[in-house]
Write a protein that holds these residues in place. Structure first.
Motif, PDB file in Angstrom:
ATOM      1  N   ASP A 164       0.832  -1.210   0.000  1.00  0.00           N
ATOM      2  CA  ASP A 164       0.000   0.000   0.000  1.00  0.00           C
ATOM      3  C   ASP A 164       0.865   1.258   0.000  1.00  0.00           C
ATOM      4  OD1 ASP A 164      -2.216  -1.594   0.002  1.00  0.00           O
ATOM      5  OD2 ASP A 164      -2.448  -1.547   2.189  1.00  0.00           O
ATOM      6  N   ASP A 165       1.882   1.300  -0.835  1.00  0.00           N
ATOM      7  CA  ASP A 165       2.778   2.444  -0.997  1.00  0.00           C
ATOM      8  C   ASP A 165       3.659   2.703   0.221  1.00  0.00           C
ATOM      9  OD1 ASP A 165       1.855   2.902  -3.542  1.00  0.00           O
ATOM     10  OD2 ASP A 165       0.295   4.308  -2.902  1.00  0.00           O
ATOM     11  N   ARG A 166       3.695   1.746   1.149  1.00  0.00           N
ATOM     12  CA  ARG A 166       4.469   1.977   2.376  1.00  0.00           C
ATOM     13  C   ARG A 166       5.490   0.851   2.509  1.00  0.00           C
ATOM     14  NH1 ARG A 166       3.616   0.694   7.681  1.00  0.00           N
ATOM     15  NH2 ARG A 166       1.893  -0.629   7.029  1.00  0.00           N
ATOM     16  N   PRO A 167       6.790   1.159   2.639  1.00  0.00           N
ATOM     17  CA  PRO A 167       7.791   0.103   2.825  1.00  0.00           C
ATOM     18  C   PRO A 167       7.667  -0.517   4.213  1.00  0.00           C
ATOM     19  CG  PRO A 167       8.789   2.167   2.070  1.00  0.00           C
ATOM     20  CD  PRO A 167       7.411   2.494   2.537  1.00  0.00           C
ATOM     21  N   VAL A 168       7.553  -1.863   4.252  1.00  0.00           N
ATOM     22  CA  VAL A 168       7.521  -2.545   5.554  1.00  0.00           C
ATOM     23  C   VAL A 168       8.727  -3.474   5.617  1.00  0.00           C
ATOM     24  CG1 VAL A 168       5.008  -2.418   5.773  1.00  0.00           C
ATOM     25  CG2 VAL A 168       6.053  -4.390   4.662  1.00  0.00           C
ATOM     26  N   PRO A 169       9.336  -3.632   6.785  1.00  0.00           N
ATOM     27  CA  PRO A 169      10.579  -4.411   6.878  1.00  0.00           C
ATOM     28  C   PRO A 169      10.346  -5.917   6.779  1.00  0.00           C
ATOM     29  CG  PRO A 169       9.928  -3.569   9.041  1.00  0.00           C
ATOM     30  CD  PRO A 169       8.951  -2.995   8.067  1.00  0.00           C
ATOM     31  N   VAL A 170      11.235  -6.579   6.045  1.00  0.00           N
ATOM     32  CA  VAL A 170      11.211  -8.044   5.950  1.00  0.00           C
ATOM     33  C   VAL A 170      12.665  -8.522   6.043  1.00  0.00           C
ATOM     34  CG1 VAL A 170       9.139  -8.096   4.502  1.00  0.00           C
ATOM     35  CG2 VAL A 170      11.370  -8.015   3.423  1.00  0.00           C
ATOM     36  N   ILE A 171      12.853  -9.747   6.539  1.00  0.00           N
ATOM     37  CA  ILE A 171      14.196 -10.320   6.661  1.00  0.00           C
ATOM     38  C   ILE A 171      14.376 -11.362   5.556  1.00  0.00           C
ATOM     39  CG2 ILE A 171      15.811 -11.541   8.172  1.00  0.00           C
ATOM     40  CD1 ILE A 171      14.962  -8.810   9.250  1.00  0.00           C
ATOM     41  N   VAL A 172      15.487 -11.269   4.841  1.00  0.00           N
ATOM     42  CA  VAL A 172      15.783 -12.246   3.788  1.00  0.00           C
ATOM     43  C   VAL A 172      16.293 -13.531   4.441  1.00  0.00           C
ATOM     44  CG1 VAL A 172      17.172 -12.710   1.740  1.00  0.00           C
ATOM     45  CG2 VAL A 172      16.362 -10.386   2.198  1.00  0.00           C
ATOM     46  N   THR A 173      15.754 -14.674   4.012  1.00  0.00           N
ATOM     47  CA  THR A 173      16.148 -15.963   4.597  1.00  0.00           C
ATOM     48  C   THR A 173      16.425 -16.981   3.494  1.00  0.00           C
ATOM     49  OG1 THR A 173      13.940 -16.945   4.606  1.00  0.00           O
ATOM     50  CG2 THR A 173      14.496 -15.530   6.483  1.00  0.00           C
ATOM     51  N   ASP A 174      16.916 -18.123   3.921  1.00  0.00           N
ATOM     52  CA  ASP A 174      17.001 -19.275   3.031  1.00  0.00           C
ATOM     53  C   ASP A 174      15.565 -19.643   2.609  1.00  0.00           C
ATOM     54  OD1 ASP A 174      18.925 -21.714   2.330  1.00  0.00           O
ATOM     55  OD2 ASP A 174      16.973 -22.519   2.929  1.00  0.00           O
TER      56      ASP A 174
END
Ligand SMILES: [Zn+2]
Lengths: 950, 90
Positions: free
Chosen positions: A927-937
């Motif tokens: 929704d046009d808003r950056p939300v944090p995510v963690i990159v994983t295997d």
């Protein structure tokens, strides 16, 4: 008074079959055989509609498909927008209203049936006038398989409005005789009410037959309303006639202005007088007969203005006898009136100037600006046109296909010439298909040599005001509009058409196209031959989408494929998902459950106990032959020739550019016999792909490919207790890991049914894929349900399958990939053979672009907020603050679910240099808003693979 | 348009699908090709105005691939011939 303009005994309407109808809220009486236009004129109704932009009153100009302005919306028996009143037959229950240009589509579903016929003909004749009839008769007598199409309700064409005797009889008697003979021929098909509207390569002609429209509410329910005819003909005869055109003069759009030949048709075919006091304006011989016939019917013809300086003697004499004043070198300069015409202004045209204006009273002005041969189909067929200055018209020149044009369609003017053409080209067409043909004898007919017409397109206006000199009544386009176009520098008629919209209405410029060319030529002072015409494209007349669709609508629009277990799924309350043409169970909600709850329950059953899925839609290809193993080595990245009989291997297919195309399993059934599975949506594409390589590159390989998708039903039995359930059905088949290891298959008899059981897992759990012949699917499925009932065996759908495979990081080709992804991008290097010398795609893996380290990799994502479900397809960026555009993109989310096993949401994504970012934080734009995510295997669950053996 | 399948005879164009330029063979040993040579095989095709030898597949019937020489200006198919044969016209 009803039908006050109807003659007592004239016309071909059936007076024993009166038909009441409603127009603009008023009830009128018509007769069987009437069009809506003829019935309205009979009742004194001239104004039908209003101009689409000008809102000026508009009447009935023509009598057939050329009508530009008498548009109606039919409201009953069924809504149809934008029909010309001249093409609507009066029928039971007809209710219509006048339109200003734009109709409205109905919101009711169309209850009628439509269908399609495919036909072959030796000689296809289009047009059932004198030319077409004689051509068809000649071909029929030669023994040709003939089809004759005519767009009117009865054959005869202009003979329906002709009075001069043919073979000493009324023309219609001759028509009846020809029709009777054609009806008696075995291989002749005659289709009235059938309009050929498209002419394509290799003499492929498409026509629409209106079968029940003229019956209205009395139409039989089971008969198709309209039928498409797709006809392949060895030779085509075009006897499509000609269209009369108007002249651009001031106020030439008022109700009461009518084409001269249309007036003659209304008089003779429908027994209708177009008015009470008539002025005629012509540039050719044709309109004289209309004037004389109307005078003969008792209508005073005040004047006949002929733009030619000299008029033919014989016609002048005939007019004198009928008390018609003929004015040579005169034109109609304008009309007056409120809605309908009440008078016309006559003037002498000398050296391009008007002089001697004279006002006359009249309620009708009949116009003939000349005739345009109906070259539409000929032109569609690739035929060239040339300008004939004697006729002031474009006529057919060279043909590109085996097509013969005759009669008015090639510019013939007299009936005698039309008949002669018909006999001649009917014989020619027959001979080109290998039949010996004699032209049918010509019926005796009055001969008259016509005098040339004059090319008058535009009546000059002394004040220079051309804002009411209409060229296209359908589009409300005037000479002033064309002047504006040429003043803007436009020269091509194609450009003028697009600038002014002339010729873009519902009738596609049948009365206006060539007139516009003539007007442009007049303005620019060039010959019309230099300008040519605009392009004639199909359809010749408007065609409904319903007719084009035929039976291919609703459930038949696209075939629906269902598995052998479909009825069970429906009874179990499954929600379905479309996968290609397949209906697959999506999830099985229990009462009160939403999708999320159902999927959660199904996932838990598969991971903790036992669950089952209908996997029958997987593509299956049987591969046999001496070189089968060699072939599979070439098309899979994986080594297949070393696979032992009894074992299974995962396989990945790439295109030559190295991008992943499909994946699946390969089972070795015997030395020279394999079975492949493909993804559900790609089954046909994979078979095509394999066939292409076999046939075009490696024809020396002895390999045979057969689709067996619908031969085998597949049930996936999944979960730690799947072995327990299977044991209850499997008799003495050993199921322990040592006897029946992972990626092996066994033939078995399960509850009396022959089955092939494979240990394949797409969930990470202990699992079996049970393949049985399609017809035994119900039985094995029910047996499994019963056998696992005490363990809570749970049917699951595609959504649960997706969650389970995504938890294991298994990509779906086509969802997690898009044709730009290599096996290495997916982390599937282990499935790419290093030993094979070559396979499709191998060379591309070392191309600089494919070997880049910063390509997008398939990785896992864990949103920092464990309840946030990322939308599939959402974009990934580096930072929490979006920089000014263009924003650098890192990739996108390809799969996203809630995981019962993880107790949270998770996703798969393609991320730039993703494997180097594992453990790092990036952002998904929601929704046009950056939300944090963690990159994983990408593997979230059971990384060690401990669960697959149960 | 009718297309003459070398196995079935003339059939309607809707039964066929197109397969690009004909006579572009898969290299004997792609591993010995330079990147440039491999890229030419993968991505480069002729686009002439006039006669062009191209591959077609009779997908709705015999499912056979064959070759056709077509004039790209008129769409006229000048000749069709079986895979492995050389073009009967140029
Ligand atoms: Zn074929």
């Amino acid at each position: 008074m009803d039908n006050e303009f109807r003659l007592a005994n004239a016309g071909r309407i059936d007076r024993d079959r009166p038909i009441p109808f409603v127009f603009d809220g008023t009830e009128y009486l018509g007769y069987a055989g009437d069009t809506l236009a003829s019935a309205l004129l009979a009742n004194g109704v001239h104004q039908v509609s209003r101009g689409v932009h000008s809102c000026r009153p508009r009447g009935i100009l023509a009598s057939g498909v050329t009508e530009p302005c008498a548009l109606v919306q039919v409201e009953e028996p069924f809504d149809e927008p934008t029909l010309a009143a001249t093409t609507v037959e009066v029928c039971a229950g007809l209710r219509a209203r006048g339109l200003s240009g734009k109709g409205a589509l109905t919101s009711r579903p169309d209850p009628a049936r439509y269908d399609t016929m495919y036909a072959h003909a030796d000689v296809l004749v289009v047009g059932g006038g004198p030319t077409g009839l004689l051509a068809a008769l000649t071909a029929a007598r030669a023994g040709a398989r003939v089809m004759l199409l005519d767009d009117q309700s009865e054959l005869g064409g202009d003979l329906l409005a002709e009075t001069a005797p043919l073979e000493g009889r009324p023309p219609i008697a001759w028509v009846s005789g020809v029709c009777a003979e054609l009806a008696g021929c075995q291989d002749v098909t005659v289709l009235p009410r059938t309009t050929a509207f498209g002419y394509y390569d290799d003499n492929y002609v498409v026509a629409c037959e209106r079968r029940t429209d003229h019956l209205g509410t009395a139409a039989p329910e089971r008969t198709s309303r309209q039928r498409m005819w797709c006809i392949r003909a060895r030779a085509v005869v075009l006897a499509t006639g000609a269209h009369e055109r108007s002249v651009a003069f001031s106020d030439n759009d008022r109700p009461g202005v009518m084409l001269a030949a249309a007036a003659r048709t209304y008089l003779h075919r429908y027994g209708v007088l177009p008015g009470r006091r008539v002025v005629v304006f012509t540039t050719n011989d044709g309109a004289y007969q209309a004037a004389i016939d109307l005078a003969g019917a008792g209508v005073p013809v005040t004047a006949l203005a002929d733009a030619r300086p000299e008029v033919p003697d014989d016609l002048a004499k005939a007019c004198a006898a009928a008390d018609i004043e003929v004015l040579a070198g005169h034109v109609v300069a304008g009309t007056r009136g409120d809605a309908r015409i009440s008078g016309a202004c006559l003037a002498e045209l000398r050296d391009g100037r008007l002089q001697g204006h004279r006002e006359v009273d009249c309620d009708t002005v009949l116009v003939s600006g000349g005739w345009n041969p109906a070259v539409h189909l000929f032109s569609q067929a690739g035929g060239g046109l040339r300008y004939d200055s004697q006729l002031a018209a474009f006529v057919p020149a060279r043909a590109r296909q085996r097509v013969f044009v005759g009669g008015a369609a090639r510019g013939a003017v007299t009936l005698a010439d039309c008949l002669a053409d018909g006999a001649r080209i009917g014989a020619q067409a027959s001979r080109t298909v290998g039949l010996s043909a004699d032209a049918a004898p010509m019926p005796a007919v009055l001969q008259r040599t016509p005098t040339p017409s004059t090319a008058l397109w535009l009546v000059p206006d002394p004040s220079g005001d051309y804002r009411r000199h209409y060229v296209d009544l359908a589009r409300d386009a005037t000479v002033a509009d064309i002047v504006r176009a040429t003043d803007a520098g436009l020269r091509s008629v194609e450009h003028v058409k697009r600038y002014t919209t002339v010729g873009t209405g519902h009738e596609q410029g049948k009365t206006s196209g060539v007139l516009a060319t003539g007007v442009v030529a007049t303005i620019l002072g060039v010959d019309p031959a230099e300008l040519g015409t605009t392009t004639f494209r199909p359809p010749y007349t408007p065609v409904t989408f319903a007719a084009l669709a035929g039976t291919d609508r609703g459930a038949l629009h696209d075939p629906v494929r269902v598995t052998a277990l479909h009825d069970w799924h429906v009874a179990a309350g499954a929600m379905f998902e479309n996968v290609g043409q397949w209906k697959r169970p999506w999830y099985y909600p229990r009462p009160g459950e939403d999708m999320a709850a159902a999927v959660w329950r199904e996932c838990v059953a598969a991971r903790r106990s036992v669950a089952m899925m209908d996997a029958s839609t997987l593509g299956k290809i049987d591969v046999q032959g001496r070189d089968a193993a060699e072939f599979l080595d070439r098309v899979y990245t994986t080594m297949m020739s070393t696979l032992r009989v009894g074992r299974i291997r995962y396989g990945l297919m790439c295109r030559a550019d190295g991008m992943v195309f499909d994946d699946g399993t390969v089972i070795r059934l015997a030395d020279n016999h394999f079975l492949l599975t493909t993804t559900t949506g790609n089954a046909a594409a994979v078979l095509d792909w394999l066939e292409e390589w076999l046939q075009t590159e490696w024809p020396h390989l002895r390999v045979y490919l057969t689709s067996v998708t619908e031969h085998w039903s597949t049930v996936a039995l999944v979960g730690p207790r799947s072995r327990t359930v299977l044991r209850r059905l499997a008799g003495d088949l050993a199921l322990d890991n040592a006897s029946f290891p992972f990626m092996a298959w066994r033939d078995a008899t399960l509850a009396g049914t022959t089955a092939r059981v494979c240990r394949i897992s797409f969930s990470g759990e202990l699992a079996f894929e049970i393949n049985v012949p399609w017809r035994h699917a119900q039985r094995i499925w029910t047996e499994l349900c019963d056998a696992g009932a005490d363990l809570g065996i749970t049917p699951y759908g595609t959504e649960t399958m997706h969650v389970l495979r995504a938890e294991k990081g298994y990509p779906i080709i086509g969802q997690d990939t898009d044709g730009t992804v290599t096996p290495q991008d997916l982390g599937l290097d282990w499935a790419v053979s290093k030993k094979k010398r070559d396979f499709i795609g191998k060379r591309s893996f070392s191309r600089p672009d494919t070997a880049r380290g910063d390509r997008k990799h398939l990785v896992g994502l864990l949103p920092v907020d464990p309840d946030l479900l990322l939308p599939e397809g959402c974009q990934l960026v580096a930072d929490a603050e979006l920089p000014a555009p263009p924003v650098p993109m890192l990739g996108h989310v390809t799969s996203s679910y809630r995981s019962p096993a993880l107790g949270r949401t998770f996703a798969l994504a393609l991320v730039e240099a993703g494997r180097h970012r594992v453990g790092r934080r990036i952002h998904a734009v929601v929704d046009d808003r950056p939300v944090p995510v963690i990159v994983t295997d990408p593997v979230f669950y059971d990384k060690e693979g401990a669960r697959r053996d149960g | 348009m009718l297309i003459e399948c070398p196995w079935c005879g003339p059939r309607d164009e809707t039964e066929f699908h197109y397969g690009g330029q004909a006579h572009v063979s898969y290299p004997d040993d792609p591993s010995v090709l330079t990147d440039e040579q491999w890229a030419r095989y993968l991505f480069y095709r002729d686009n002439p105005q006039g006669r062009f030898a191209e591959r077609w597949c009779h997908g709705s019937a015999c499912r056979r691939w064959f070759n056709a020489v077509r004039d790209t200006r008129t769409h006229q198919i000048v000749a069709t011939y079986r895979t492995g044969e050389s073009a009967p016209v140029t």
